[in-house]
Design a protein around this motif. Structure first.
Motif: not given
Length: 298
Positions: A116-120
Motif C-alpha cells: 500500500d506504500d506509494g501514490y494515490y
C-alpha cells in the motif's frame, strides 16, 4: 461570419464551463499520509464547493493506486459510477453510509500492507464540475526487539570471535549500528545484511568481528529506522577486561618485577647516603669515596 450574439454565447459557455471545473468544485486532500503496517490507514479527501454549487450531486468517484505520480491508469480501488459502488477488498470510503450527496470521499485501507506504500489519485465528477488530487501513503513497521549473541558462545581473550545482532519485521529498510562502552562507533567494522520477506518486511543481520587483544568489555547494538530514529538497543557483555589491561603474561611479569626492584634500589640509595652523613666526621674524604663506589654499584 458568426453574428455577435453567437460569439457572445460561445464565450459565455466556455467561461461557465471553466468556472464549473476550477471554481465551483475542488477536492482538498491531505497530500502526505503515514500508515502503520497491519493497522487502518486513512487518506483524507473532501469535496469543497462554491456557494452556487452547494447542492452539487456526485456522479463519479475513482480512487486509484498509481505506480508513479505521472501514472494515468492506476489500479482502481474504489469506484462510484452510475449510482453503483464497486470496491476492491480491503478498501472502502471512510464513512460506511456514504452516498452521492456526501462530500467526504476519504479512502480507508482496512489492513495496511507494504504494497500500500506509494501514490494515490482521487478523481471526482459532479453535476457542477470536476476535480482530482494526488496524495501519498508512507507505510511503516516497527522493528522487533534485538537479539545479540556471540560465536563462539563464550568469548576468550586473545582469540578472534564474532558478535551477531538481529532484528526483523520492520519497514522501510533500517540499519544496525554498533557502539562500545564509551559510545565509540564500530559500525564501520561490521557487515550488515538486509533481506525482504514475502510480506515486504525486512530482516536485518549484522556481524561485528572482534579481533584478539582488542576486545572491549561491552558492545551495544542499536536498530535505527529509515528516518534515523532509534527503535531499540541491546548491550552485550563480553566479560573481558579492556585491551590495555590484558596484555601478554610476559609483560605482566615484567611489571611485577619492576614494582619490586625500583623500591629496593631507592631504599638502598637512601641508606648509603645516611651512612655517609654519620661517618663524615670520622673519615672525611674517605666518605666521598665510599659514596661514589655505592652509586657505581647501583
Amino acid at each position: 461570419m458568426a453574428s455577435g450574439g453567437t460569439l457572445l454565447f460561445i464565450f459565455t459557455a466556455i467561461c461557465v464551463t471553466a468556472v464549473k471545473s476550477d471554481e465551483f468544485v475542488k477536492i482538498e486532500c491531505k497530500t502526505t499520509n503515514v500508515g502503520d503496517y497491519g493497522q487502518q490507514s486513512l487518506l483524507e479527501c473532501v469535496i469543497k464547493t462554491a456557494e452556487l454549487a452547494q447542492d452539487a450531486t456526485i456522479r463519479l468517484v475513482i480512487w486509484r493506486k498509481l505506480t508513479s505520480p505521472e501514472d494515468e491508469d492506476g489500479l482502481p480501488l474504489v469506484v462510484f459510477a452510475k449510482d453503483k459502488l464497486n470496491k476492491k477488498s480491503g478498501y472502502r470510503f471512510a464513512e460506511p453510509l456514504w452516498d452521492k450527496k456526501n462530500m467526504n470521499v476519504s479512502l480507508l485501507i482496512t489492513n495496511t500492507a507494504v504494497e500500500d506504500d506509494g501514490y494515490y489519485k482521487c478523481t471526482v465528477i459532479t453535476d457542477r464540475g470536476d476535480s482530482s488530487m494526488l496524495n501519498t501513503l508512507k507505510v511503516q513497521a516497527r522493528y522487533s526487539i534485538l537479539t545479540v549473541y556471540s560465536i563462539p558462545e563464550k568469548i576468550v581473550p586473545n582469540k578472534d570471535s564474532t558478535l551477531i545482532c538481529e532484528s526483523h519485521g520492520g519497514y522501510p529498510r533500517g540499519t544496525l549500528r554498533w557502539f562500545d562502552e564509551e559510545n565509540h562507533e564500530w559500525t564501520g567494522s561490521s557487515e550488515m545484511e538486509a533481506t525482504q520477506s514475502d510480506d515486504g518486511l525486512f530482516q536485518l543481520t549484522s556481524r561485528l568481528s572482534l579481533l584478539r587483544g582488542s576486545t572491549f568489555p561491552k558492545y551495544t547494538c542499536a536498530v535505527f529506522n529509515a528516518s534515523g530514529g532509534k527503535e531499540d538497543e541491546f548491550t552485550f557483555e563480553t566479560n573481558i577486561p579492556p585491551p590495555s589491561l590484558h596484555g601478554s603474561e610476559e609483560d605482566s611479569n615484567r611489571v611485577e618485577i619492576y614494582k619490586i626492584v625500583v623500591p629496593l634500589v631507592v631504599i638502598g640509595s637512601l641508606m648509603v647516603g645516611l651512612l655517609c652523613v654519620l661517618l663524615i666526621y670520622r673519615w672525611g674524604s674517605h666518605c666521598e669515596y665510599t659514596l661514589l663506589v655505592s652509586y657505581l654499584m647501583i
